[in-house]
Write a protein that holds these residues in place. Structure first.
Motif, PDB file in Angstrom:
ATOM      1  N   SER A 129      53.778  56.016  -0.664  1.00 57.79           N
ATOM      2  CA  SER A 129      53.966  56.305   0.479  1.00 57.79           C
ATOM      3  C   SER A 129      55.581  57.099   0.582  1.00 57.79           C
ATOM      4  CB  SER A 129      54.231  55.116   1.679  1.00 57.79           C
ATOM      5  OG  SER A 129      55.125  54.158   1.123  1.00 57.79           O
ATOM      6  N   GLY A 130      56.051  57.458   1.656  1.00 59.15           N
ATOM      7  CA  GLY A 130      57.330  58.036   1.695  1.00 59.15           C
ATOM      8  C   GLY A 130      57.657  59.570   1.889  1.00 59.15           C
ATOM      9  N   THR A 131      58.701  59.693   2.002  1.00 57.26           N
ATOM     10  CA  THR A 131      59.018  61.072   2.437  1.00 57.26           C
ATOM     11  C   THR A 131      59.613  61.900   0.991  1.00 57.26           C
ATOM     12  OG1 THR A 131      59.606  60.735   4.439  1.00 57.26           O
ATOM     13  CG2 THR A 131      60.544  62.647   3.506  1.00 57.26           C
ATOM     14  N   VAL A 132      59.071  63.252   0.790  1.00 58.77           N
ATOM     15  CA  VAL A 132      59.897  64.135  -0.279  1.00 58.77           C
ATOM     16  C   VAL A 132      61.223  64.281   0.065  1.00 58.77           C
ATOM     17  CG1 VAL A 132      59.778  66.178  -1.484  1.00 58.77           C
ATOM     18  CG2 VAL A 132      57.642  65.080  -0.813  1.00 58.77           C
ATOM     19  N   THR A 133      62.095  63.791  -1.003  1.00 60.29           N
ATOM     20  CA  THR A 133      63.450  63.651  -0.681  1.00 60.29           C
ATOM     21  C   THR A 133      64.097  64.703  -1.949  1.00 60.29           C
ATOM     22  OG1 THR A 133      64.067  61.851  -1.825  1.00 60.29           O
ATOM     23  CG2 THR A 133      63.788  61.715   0.559  1.00 60.29           C
ATOM     24  N   SER A 134      63.338  65.159  -2.857  1.00 54.24           N
ATOM     25  CA  SER A 134      63.801  65.928  -3.870  1.00 54.24           C
ATOM     26  C   SER A 134      62.583  66.467  -4.599  1.00 54.24           C
ATOM     27  CB  SER A 134      64.890  65.230  -4.808  1.00 54.24           C
ATOM     28  OG  SER A 134      65.227  66.101  -5.773  1.00 54.24           O
ATOM     29  N   GLY A 135      62.704  67.923  -4.626  1.00 57.40           N
ATOM     30  CA  GLY A 135      61.475  68.648  -5.064  1.00 57.40           C
ATOM     31  C   GLY A 135      61.671  68.771  -6.631  1.00 57.40           C
ATOM     32  N   ILE A 150      75.708  59.480 -18.911  1.00 62.44           N
ATOM     33  CA  ILE A 150      74.885  60.620 -18.031  1.00 62.44           C
ATOM     34  C   ILE A 150      74.751  61.584 -19.084  1.00 62.44           C
ATOM     35  CG2 ILE A 150      75.286  62.262 -16.259  1.00 62.44           C
ATOM     36  CD1 ILE A 150      77.011  60.172 -14.895  1.00 62.44           C
ATOM     37  N   THR A 151      73.656  61.992 -19.080  1.00 62.43           N
ATOM     38  CA  THR A 151      73.211  63.212 -20.089  1.00 62.43           C
ATOM     39  C   THR A 151      72.259  64.269 -19.254  1.00 62.43           C
ATOM     40  OG1 THR A 151      71.363  62.121 -20.774  1.00 62.43           O
ATOM     41  CG2 THR A 151      73.152  61.789 -22.120  1.00 62.43           C
ATOM     42  N   ALA A 152      71.905  64.984 -19.908  1.00 60.70           N
ATOM     43  CA  ALA A 152      71.069  66.212 -19.177  1.00 60.70           C
ATOM     44  C   ALA A 152      69.809  65.506 -19.127  1.00 60.70           C
ATOM     45  CB  ALA A 152      70.918  67.419 -20.277  1.00 60.70           C
ATOM     46  N   PHE A 153      69.330  64.537 -19.789  1.00 54.12           N
ATOM     47  CA  PHE A 153      68.133  63.733 -19.548  1.00 54.12           C
ATOM     48  C   PHE A 153      68.197  63.106 -18.315  1.00 54.12           C
ATOM     49  CE2 PHE A 153      65.792  59.891 -20.073  1.00 54.12           C
ATOM     50  CZ  PHE A 153      64.466  60.230 -19.909  1.00 54.12           C
ATOM     51  N   THR A 154      69.291  62.394 -18.269  1.00 54.41           N
ATOM     52  CA  THR A 154      69.437  61.500 -17.064  1.00 54.41           C
ATOM     53  C   THR A 154      69.555  62.353 -15.821  1.00 54.41           C
ATOM     54  OG1 THR A 154      71.802  61.292 -17.016  1.00 54.41           O
ATOM     55  CG2 THR A 154      70.549  59.758 -18.103  1.00 54.41           C
ATOM     56  N   LEU A 155      70.142  63.479 -15.727  1.00 56.54           N
ATOM     57  CA  LEU A 155      70.218  64.437 -14.504  1.00 56.54           C
ATOM     58  C   LEU A 155      68.891  64.691 -13.951  1.00 56.54           C
ATOM     59  CD1 LEU A 155      73.211  66.374 -15.280  1.00 56.54           C
ATOM     60  CD2 LEU A 155      73.123  64.749 -13.753  1.00 56.54           C
ATOM     61  N   LEU A 156      67.840  64.529 -14.916  1.00 55.33           N
ATOM     62  CA  LEU A 156      66.505  65.151 -14.361  1.00 55.33           C
ATOM     63  C   LEU A 156      65.967  64.076 -13.375  1.00 55.33           C
ATOM     64  CD1 LEU A 156      64.555  66.203 -17.783  1.00 55.33           C
ATOM     65  CD2 LEU A 156      66.069  67.409 -16.240  1.00 55.33           C
ATOM     66  N   LEU A 157      66.547  62.936 -13.390  1.00 52.23           N
ATOM     67  CA  LEU A 157      65.863  61.819 -12.613  1.00 52.23           C
ATOM     68  C   LEU A 157      66.628  61.361 -11.516  1.00 52.23           C
ATOM     69  CD1 LEU A 157      65.130  59.575 -15.759  1.00 52.23           C
ATOM     70  CD2 LEU A 157      63.733  61.266 -14.891  1.00 52.23           C
ATOM     71  N   ILE A 158      67.749  61.968 -11.360  1.00 54.70           N
ATOM     72  CA  ILE A 158      68.680  61.597 -10.267  1.00 54.70           C
ATOM     73  C   ILE A 158      68.147  62.042  -8.926  1.00 54.70           C
ATOM     74  CG2 ILE A 158      71.077  61.869  -9.077  1.00 54.70           C
ATOM     75  CD1 ILE A 158      72.132  62.441 -11.827  1.00 54.70           C
ATOM     76  N   PRO A 159      67.819  61.215  -7.838  1.00 55.62           N
ATOM     77  CA  PRO A 159      67.018  61.483  -6.656  1.00 55.62           C
ATOM     78  C   PRO A 159      68.254  62.296  -5.586  1.00 55.62           C
ATOM     79  CG  PRO A 159      67.582  59.222  -6.886  1.00 55.62           C
ATOM     80  CD  PRO A 159      67.797  59.553  -7.954  1.00 55.62           C
ATOM     81  N   LEU A 160      67.768  63.223  -5.226  1.00 51.49           N
ATOM     82  CA  LEU A 160      68.666  63.969  -4.500  1.00 51.49           C
ATOM     83  C   LEU A 160      68.610  63.312  -2.986  1.00 51.49           C
ATOM     84  CD1 LEU A 160      70.758  66.437  -4.442  1.00 51.49           C
ATOM     85  CD2 LEU A 160      68.883  67.971  -3.579  1.00 51.49           C
ATOM     86  N   ALA A 161      69.796  63.011  -2.247  1.00 53.77           N
ATOM     87  CA  ALA A 161      69.946  62.614  -0.923  1.00 53.77           C
ATOM     88  C   ALA A 161      68.960  61.439  -0.592  1.00 53.77           C
ATOM     89  CB  ALA A 161      69.865  63.621  -0.032  1.00 53.77           C
ATOM     90  N   VAL A 162      68.391  60.667  -1.512  1.00 58.11           N
ATOM     91  CA  VAL A 162      67.610  59.559  -1.346  1.00 58.11           C
ATOM     92  C   VAL A 162      67.991  58.471  -0.562  1.00 58.11           C
ATOM     93  CG1 VAL A 162      68.072  58.186  -3.208  1.00 58.11           C
ATOM     94  CG2 VAL A 162      65.642  58.411  -2.526  1.00 58.11           C
ATOM     95  N   LEU A 163      69.327  57.958  -0.626  1.00 59.21           N
ATOM     96  CA  LEU A 163      69.792  57.153   0.185  1.00 59.21           C
ATOM     97  C   LEU A 163      70.073  57.579   1.656  1.00 59.21           C
ATOM     98  CD1 LEU A 163      72.962  55.847  -2.014  1.00 59.21           C
ATOM     99  CD2 LEU A 163      70.836  54.887  -1.486  1.00 59.21           C
ATOM    100  N   ALA A 164      70.094  58.920   1.995  1.00 57.75           N
ATOM    101  CA  ALA A 164      70.036  59.026   3.326  1.00 57.75           C
ATOM    102  C   ALA A 164      68.844  59.213   4.103  1.00 57.75           C
ATOM    103  CB  ALA A 164      71.063  60.400   3.587  1.00 57.75           C
ATOM    104  N   ALA A 165      67.437  59.181   3.138  1.00 55.12           N
ATOM    105  CA  ALA A 165      66.046  59.413   3.830  1.00 55.12           C
ATOM    106  C   ALA A 165      65.806  58.343   4.444  1.00 55.12           C
ATOM    107  CB  ALA A 165      65.478  59.748   2.612  1.00 55.12           C
ATOM    108  N   PRO A 166      65.034  58.339   5.627  1.00 52.36           N
ATOM    109  CA  PRO A 166      64.484  57.095   6.370  1.00 52.36           C
ATOM    110  C   PRO A 166      63.577  56.659   5.768  1.00 52.36           C
ATOM    111  CG  PRO A 166      64.087  59.280   7.381  1.00 52.36           C
ATOM    112  CD  PRO A 166      64.907  59.852   6.335  1.00 52.36           C
ATOM    113  N   GLU A 167      63.260  55.462   6.008  1.00 57.67           N
ATOM    114  CA  GLU A 167      61.937  54.768   5.388  1.00 57.67           C
ATOM    115  C   GLU A 167      60.940  55.276   6.296  1.00 57.67           C
ATOM    116  OE1 GLU A 167      62.398  50.423   5.417  1.00 57.67           O
ATOM    117  OE2 GLU A 167      63.662  50.741   3.306  1.00 57.67           O
ATOM    118  N   ALA A 168      59.844  55.458   5.603  1.00 62.88           N
ATOM    119  CA  ALA A 168      58.436  55.727   6.561  1.00 62.88           C
ATOM    120  C   ALA A 168      58.374  54.957   7.645  1.00 62.88           C
ATOM    121  CB  ALA A 168      57.465  55.996   5.575  1.00 62.88           C
TER     122      ALA A 168
END
Length: 389
Positions: free
Chosen positions: A252-258, A29-47
């Motif tokens: 498709s999908g919902t914006v889960t992290s901007g 885990i580095t600063a680079f990888t933190l750029l890619l971590i999806p925030l709360a994506v597991l909790a997001a409902p599928e479209a």
């Protein structure tokens, strides 16, 4: 199988893996990888409504097979099993035997085990329950059995960590299948029982029609993966109709992290969490400048300890504008290829530094990232729409 050959088979398998388990976190885990971590994506409902053409994606999409309804999770696990067979050069009958077995044992789901079986000692129960730490589709409690094939660590199938990796599970099944005399010609139920040594050995025959039809559906993609294993996938979905020079929603999908700061670093794009296997499209016409696996592995879902974008496609649109499409389960384009707006690039997945199925989408100007939401809004595309699938 060991060494480079085994590694190749592991790459062959499952660009469309559904909830595959990474057996161990890689501490990078580095600063680079933190750029890619999806925030709360597991909790997001599928479209609630899939994107155009999403039903034609390979694996990862629900289907009715021989009158049996299989959901996206089951289809993705089935694709894994087929890919491993093709990667080992075993032929479709091996996949048919394995799929019938997996349906009988787990309904083709990666099952963890809470260790509650009274047949286990306290120590055995504790070891078995560690399966809950790994990504799984459901819960079982039969002795120390885990995964799609209900393999037992006590019986020497492997460690719990190994058995909770769907690719390893399939490889272990096939390693024992090929040791069965005349396995290519004996009845399916006999071949399956020779591997499984089940108390209900005759039950596998019931699922042979399902397994044969499922193999026929999945085998073309499995063969294609065996020929070109490094993230490439067949272009099984049509592109979106789009005028030259236009911009379109990439998936498709919902914006889960901007776009913006996240834990002291910059999240350089926007995350769209849609159905696994949903098509990913070129946001505008351009040239493919990268289509590759950018992580240590891309044959299964990643995790927060894994660096890189996973399977990544990058397009050059001219004028200093580039776009990136990350965490794909597989891609359908090659570097140097010219693609129009709406061209199929690949499928949503969770490879690389990711904790759930989504598309990480970036827009860059002269190499520097900009917020994709206003960028696309200025071009008539609303990523914040409730469901633009």
């Amino acid at each position: 199988m060991s060494g480079p050959a085994e590694g190749a088979v592991r790459v062959y398998a499952t660009r469309w893996l559904v909830q595959a388990a990474a057996p161990a976190a890689i501490p990078v885990i580095t600063a680079f990888t933190l750029l890619l971590i999806p925030l709360a994506v597991l909790a997001a409902p599928e479209a609630s409504r899939p994107a155009a053409s999403s039903a034609c994606s390979t694996g990862g999409t629900g289907a009715t097979v021989a009158g049996v309804d299989l959901d996206a999770v089951q289809m993705g696990q089935a694709q894994t099993i087929a890919h491993v067979a093709a990667g080992r050069g075993l032929g479709p009958y091996a996949a048919t035997v394995a799929l019938a077995t997996a349906y009988q044992e787990s309904r083709i789901q990666m099952l963890a085990n809470d260790g509650s079986s009274p047949e286990l000692t306290a120590e055995q129960a504790a070891v078995t329950a560690t399966s809950l730490q790994y990504t799984h589709d459901g819960l079982g409690s039969d002795h120390d059995s885990v995964n799609t094939f209900q393999q037992r660590w006590i019986a020497g199938w492997g460690t719990v960590a190994q058995l909770m990796d769907p690719v390893y599970a399939a490889e272990a099944f096939y390693a024992r299948l090929v040791e069965v005399p005349n396995w290519q010609t004996v009845p399916l139920t006999r071949a399956a029982q020779a591997v499984q040594v089940s108390a209900a050995g005759g039950a596998y025959a019931r699922w042979e029609p399902l397994a044969r039809e499922l193999t026929a559906m999945l085998w073309p993609a499995a063969q294609a993966a065996a020929v070109d294993p490094f993230g490439a996938a067949p272009g099984v979905c049509p592109g979106l109709p789009a005028a030259a020079g236009s911009w379109v929603r990439p998936s498709s999908g919902t914006v889960t992290s901007g776009y913006g700061p996240r834990w002291g670093t910059l999240h350089a794009g926007v995350d769209l969490a849609g159905p696994r296997g949903a098509p990913v499209y070129a946001a505008s016409g351009g040239t493919v400048i990268r289509a590759a696996c950018t992580s240590v592995f891309c044959d299964r879902d990643g995790n927060l300890g894994l660096g890189g974008y996973g399977n990544l496609v990058e397009l050059d649109h001219g004028g200093g504008v580039t776009t990136r499409y990350a965490h794909l389960s597989g891609y359908t384009v090659t570097p140097g290829q010219q693609v129009p707006a709406g061209a199929l690039l690949g499928f949503q997945g969770s490879t690389g530094n990711s904790t759930g199925v989504h598309l990480h989408f970036e827009v860059r100007l002269d190499g520097a990232p900009v917020d994709p939401v206003p960028w696309l809004a200025d071009r008539g595309v609303d990523l914040d729409a409730p469901d633009a699938g």
